[in-house]
Scaffold this motif. Structure first.
Motif: not given
Ligand SMILES: CCCCCCCC(=O)SCCNC(=O)CCNC(=O)[C@H](O)C(C)(C)COP(=O)(O)OP(=O)(O)OC[C@H]1O[C@@H](n2cnc3c(N)ncnc32)[C@H](O)[C@@H]1OP(=O)(O)O
Length: 166
Positions: A93-106, A124-127, A142-145
């Motif tokens: 399951m997702t323990r932590h994630m971060e999002v870099d919103y670089q451009r709007p997604v149409p 632990k698996h980083w993605t 996105g990056k996730g743990l």
């Protein structure tokens, strides 16, 4: 910054990728066929066990007019990273994630999702995952743990496959 995978139209690589199995009763908002309100994402695996999906998000999931809501963008990245982990036979399951919103997604235009596992340490698996437009431009990153959990009991493993979630 991660480079997009060098896999072009999935149809051109029919031999190189296989479809991700999903149980018929899967109600996951991201990938479940049984969830009428869900995104119905269909994932494929590359030979390197990267998860890839080509999809179009409808305008009912818009935030800004013409563009996908930020929460849905996070969902797309989360689901893609989750599939990359699952591709390695892991239930996590997702323990932590971060999002870099670089451009709007149409919305209402085809986009491409790509995810992969970058590091493993015990449970632990980083993605990471990308959303790209039809020209291959990265729109979100996105990056996730993910942390391995015990799989839920399968109600019918013979009929429905390895996990209800797929
Ligand atoms: C079953 C498949 C479903 C897939 C669905 C698609 C993906 C999803 O959307 S999942 C839904 C969203 N996620 C959730 O709801 C998860 C909620 N969280 C939980 O249930 C728990 O926190 C859970 C199960 C993930 C982990 O709990 P637990 O087993 O207690 O792990 P915990 O001890 O907190 O952390 C494990 C390790 O990660 C480390 N860790 C935790 N957070 C971080 C972090 N942000 N950065 C680095 N390390 C971290 C801990 O230090 C620990 O390290 P170690 O084992 O070396 O001591």
């Amino acid at each position: 910054m991660t480079k997009p995978l060098q896999v072009e139209k999935l149809t051109r690589y029919a031999d190189a990728v296989r479809k991700f199995a999903s149980a018929a009763q899967n109600r996951c908002f991201g990938c479940g066929a049984a969830n009428e309100h869900g995104l119905h994402l269909e994932f494929y695996l590359t030979q390197e066990l990267h998860a890839v999906c080509e999809t179009t998000v409808g305008d009912f999931f818009e935030g800004p007019k013409g563009f996908v809501h930020g929460g849905i963008i996070a969902t797309l990245l989360d689901e893609t990273m989750s599939k990359a982990v699952r591709a390695h036979g892991l239930v996590a399951m997702t323990r932590h994630m971060e999002v870099d919103y670089q451009r709007p997604v149409p919305s209402s235009e085809e986009i491409r999702l790509e995810g992969r596992v970058t590091r493993n340490e015990g449970r632990k698996h980083w993605t990471e995952a990308l959303i790209l437009n039809g020209h291959g431009k990265v729109l979100a990153h996105g990056k996730g743990l993910f942390i391995e959990v015990k799989p839920a009991p399968d109600p019918d493993p013979v009929k429905d496959g390895p996990t209800p979630h797929g």
